[in-house]
Write a protein that holds these residues in place. Sequence first.
Motif, short mmCIF file in Angstrom:
data_model
loop_
_atom_site.label_atom_id
_atom_site.label_comp_id
_atom_site.label_asym_id
_atom_site.label_seq_id
_atom_site.Cartn_x
_atom_site.Cartn_y
_atom_site.Cartn_z
N PRO A 228 37.09 39.74 24.09
CA PRO A 228 36.16 39.03 24.98
C PRO A 228 36.85 37.85 25.66
O PRO A 228 37.80 37.28 25.12
CB PRO A 228 35.06 38.56 24.03
CG PRO A 228 35.70 38.50 22.69
CD PRO A 228 36.76 39.57 22.68
N ASN A 229 36.38 37.49 26.83
CA ASN A 229 36.94 36.38 27.61
C ASN A 229 36.34 35.08 27.09
O ASN A 229 35.32 34.59 27.60
CB ASN A 229 36.61 36.60 29.09
CG ASN A 229 37.21 35.54 29.97
OD1 ASN A 229 38.01 34.73 29.53
ND2 ASN A 229 36.80 35.54 31.22
N LEU A 230 36.94 34.52 26.04
CA LEU A 230 36.40 33.32 25.39
C LEU A 230 36.95 32.05 26.02
O LEU A 230 38.13 31.98 26.36
CB LEU A 230 36.72 33.33 23.90
CG LEU A 230 36.10 34.45 23.09
CD1 LEU A 230 36.53 34.36 21.64
CD2 LEU A 230 34.59 34.42 23.19
N ASN A 231 36.08 31.05 26.14
CA ASN A 231 36.45 29.76 26.70
C ASN A 231 35.88 28.65 25.83
O ASN A 231 34.77 28.77 25.32
CB ASN A 231 35.88 29.60 28.12
CG ASN A 231 36.40 30.63 29.06
OD1 ASN A 231 37.60 30.68 29.31
ND2 ASN A 231 35.52 31.49 29.56
N ASP A 232 36.64 27.56 25.68
CA ASP A 232 36.14 26.37 24.99
C ASP A 232 35.42 25.52 26.02
O ASP A 232 36.03 25.05 26.98
CB ASP A 232 37.30 25.59 24.37
CG ASP A 232 37.97 26.35 23.24
OD1 ASP A 232 37.24 26.95 22.43
OD2 ASP A 232 39.21 26.35 23.18
N VAL A 233 34.12 25.32 25.82
CA VAL A 233 33.33 24.56 26.78
C VAL A 233 32.49 23.51 26.05
O VAL A 233 32.22 23.63 24.85
CB VAL A 233 32.38 25.46 27.61
CG1 VAL A 233 33.16 26.43 28.47
CG2 VAL A 233 31.41 26.19 26.73
N THR A 234 32.10 22.48 26.78
CA THR A 234 31.16 21.48 26.28
C THR A 234 29.89 21.61 27.10
O THR A 234 29.90 21.38 28.30
CB THR A 234 31.74 20.07 26.40
OG1 THR A 234 32.98 20.01 25.69
CG2 THR A 234 30.78 19.04 25.83
N LEU A 235 28.81 22.00 26.45
CA LEU A 235 27.53 22.18 27.12
C LEU A 235 26.63 20.99 26.79
O LEU A 235 26.61 20.52 25.65
CB LEU A 235 26.85 23.47 26.67
CG LEU A 235 27.61 24.76 26.99
CD1 LEU A 235 26.95 25.95 26.32
CD2 LEU A 235 27.67 24.97 28.48
N GLN A 236 25.88 20.51 27.78
CA GLN A 236 25.01 19.35 27.60
C GLN A 236 23.63 19.82 27.12
O GLN A 236 23.06 20.76 27.67
CB GLN A 236 24.86 18.58 28.91
CG GLN A 236 26.15 17.98 29.41
CD GLN A 236 26.74 16.96 28.45
OE1 GLN A 236 26.02 16.18 27.84
NE2 GLN A 236 28.06 16.99 28.31
N SER A 237 23.12 19.14 26.10
CA SER A 237 21.78 19.41 25.60
C SER A 237 20.87 18.26 26.01
O SER A 237 21.13 17.11 25.66
CB SER A 237 21.80 19.56 24.08
OG SER A 237 20.48 19.59 23.58
N GLU A 238 19.79 18.58 26.74
CA GLU A 238 18.86 17.54 27.17
C GLU A 238 18.07 17.00 25.98
O GLU A 238 17.80 15.80 25.91
CB GLU A 238 17.91 18.07 28.24
CG GLU A 238 18.56 18.29 29.58
CD GLU A 238 18.55 19.75 29.99
OE1 GLU A 238 17.65 20.49 29.53
OE2 GLU A 238 19.44 20.14 30.75
N ALA A 239 17.68 17.87 25.05
CA ALA A 239 16.86 17.44 23.92
C ALA A 239 17.65 16.52 22.98
O ALA A 239 17.11 15.54 22.46
CB ALA A 239 16.35 18.65 23.15
N LEU A 240 18.94 16.82 22.78
CA LEU A 240 19.76 16.01 21.89
C LEU A 240 20.38 14.82 22.61
O LEU A 240 20.78 13.84 21.97
CB LEU A 240 20.87 16.86 21.26
CG LEU A 240 20.43 18.06 20.42
CD1 LEU A 240 21.64 18.83 19.93
CD2 LEU A 240 19.57 17.60 19.25
N GLY A 241 20.53 14.91 23.91
CA GLY A 241 21.12 13.83 24.69
C GLY A 241 22.61 13.69 24.50
O GLY A 241 23.17 12.61 24.63
N ARG A 242 23.28 14.80 24.21
CA ARG A 242 24.74 14.76 24.00
C ARG A 242 25.33 16.13 24.33
O ARG A 242 24.61 17.11 24.53
CB ARG A 242 25.09 14.39 22.56
CG ARG A 242 24.59 15.37 21.51
CD ARG A 242 24.99 14.93 20.10
NE ARG A 242 24.35 15.72 19.07
CZ ARG A 242 24.86 16.83 18.55
NH1 ARG A 242 26.02 17.29 18.98
NH2 ARG A 242 24.22 17.49 17.62
#
Length: 97
Positions: free
Chosen positions: A31-45
Motif C-alpha cells: 500500500p502507498n503509506l504516508n506519515d501524515v498529521t491530521l487535525q482533530s477539531e474535537a481534540l484541538g490538536r
Amino acid sequence: MSRRCELTGKGPMVGNNVSHANNKTKRRFLPNLNDVTLQSEALGRGVKLRISASALRTVDHRGGLDAFLARAKDEDLSPKALKIKREIEAARSTAEA
C-alpha cells in the motif's frame, strides 16, 4: 513498522509478475503509506498517523478526521486510531453536556 494503514487496515497483497514470455513469479503489492498529521477539531490538536493515500483522500471527502472515525468500523482501525476515536467521542460528549 508494519505495512498496514492505521485507518482502513489496508495491507500488502500478493500477485504475480508476468513476463512477455508468460513466466510467472511471485511479487507483493504494497500500500502507498504516508506519515501524515491530521487535525482533530474535537481534540484541538494534530494526530500523527501512517495511512494510505486513498485513506487520506477519504478523510478529506468525509470532512476531516473526526467525521471519518465516527463512521469507521472498530475492527478496521489500529489500536492507536481506536484510542483516538474514543478520545474524540469523550470530548464530544463532554462538550454537549
